[in-house]
Design an enzyme around this catalytic site. Structure first.
Site, short mmCIF file in Angstrom:
data_model
loop_
_atom_site.label_atom_id
_atom_site.label_comp_id
_atom_site.label_asym_id
_atom_site.label_seq_id
_atom_site.Cartn_x
_atom_site.Cartn_y
_atom_site.Cartn_z
N CYS A 108 9.14 -1.53 6.00
CA CYS A 108 10.26 -2.50 5.42
C CYS A 108 10.50 -3.60 6.33
CB CYS A 108 11.97 -1.90 5.69
SG CYS A 108 12.35 -2.08 7.02
N GLN B 140 -6.50 -7.40 -6.53
CA GLN B 140 -6.36 -8.82 -5.49
C GLN B 140 -7.73 -9.13 -4.90
OE1 GLN B 140 -4.87 -5.44 -5.25
NE2 GLN B 140 -6.38 -4.84 -3.40
N MET C 74 1.06 -1.26 0.06
CA MET C 74 -0.02 -0.74 0.39
C MET C 74 1.34 0.97 -0.18
SD MET C 74 -3.23 -0.59 2.49
CE MET C 74 -3.96 0.56 2.01
N GLU D 212 -6.72 -2.98 -8.35
CA GLU D 212 -7.00 -3.78 -6.88
C GLU D 212 -7.42 -4.57 -7.39
OE1 GLU D 212 -6.47 -2.87 -4.64
OE2 GLU D 212 -6.24 0.02 -4.64
#
Length: 205
Positions: free
Chosen positions: A181, A95, A22, A93
């Site tokens: 991360c 997914q 995101m 989007e």
């Protein structure tokens, strides 16, 4: 330069996937590519899952508020039905759509359509999300984009959920998710697990 322009105009069917966490600019890149195709006077259509109503019901909107009109769909089969005369098809989007999207994209590309797909490659648990892994596998081109980790400034690896909700699909923005991360993500998940175990132990005491 002219060769590049001719190449863009006469490209064969192909699948391009833009993926990442995101806030990484996936939708921004999708909109950029679609607007360039429209400027070239190509017949374009962009789709998104109808459940995504965060900014608008009938527009694809990036976090930076760039907008392009779209058609909301409930299933991948609808995309195939509505794309019969299109030269470029965009899907945001991805997914959230069903696994049939993989076959739909293949069929469109095999008919000469340029298909541009944007979506999260992993969910908040770091698990490959929906049809995205298979789309990456069959794509002619995969672009992995990155947000910046909000805790250390490195390239983000995953979308960390900030609220307690175990459902895989949960729409949200900066109050619900943060890009982290790999190292910061592992620390955050580890801390949450410790807190959860401590809470369980306290309840069982």
């Amino acid at each position: 330069m002219m060769e590049n322009l001719i190449g863009e105009t006469h490209r064969p069917g192909r699948i391009e996937v833009v993926c990442g966490s995101m806030f990484s600019g996936k939708t921004e890149e999708l909109i950029r590519r679609m607007k360039r195709a429209k400027f070239a006077r190509q017949r374009v259509e962009i789709f998104k899952p109808s459940i995504d109503k965060r900014y608008s019901d009938e527009d694809v909107v990036s976090h930076d508020k760039n907008i392009i009109p779209c058609t909301p769909v409930d299933s991948s089969a609808t995309i195939l039905l509505l794309s019969s005369d299109m030269e470029v098809v965009g899907i945001d989007e991805a997914q959230f759509l069903d696994e049939g999207l993989v076959d739909v994209c293949n069929q469109l590309a095999n008919k000469g359509v340029r298909v541009i797909v944007a979506g999260l490659d992993m969910d908040f648990k770091g698990v490959p999300f929906g049809p995205m892994p298979a789309l990456c596998a069959i794509a002619d081109e995969v672009t992995k984009v990155h947000a910046i980790c909000v805790r250390c400034g490195a390239l983000a690896y995953a979308s960390h959920r900030l609220v307690k909700n175990d459902k895989q699909v949960m729409l949200g923005e900066k109050t619900e998710y943060e890009p982290l991360c790999r190292e910061c993500y592992q620390k955050a998940v580890g801390k949450e697990k410790c807190e959860e175990d401590a809470g369980t132990a306290e309840n069982n005491a």
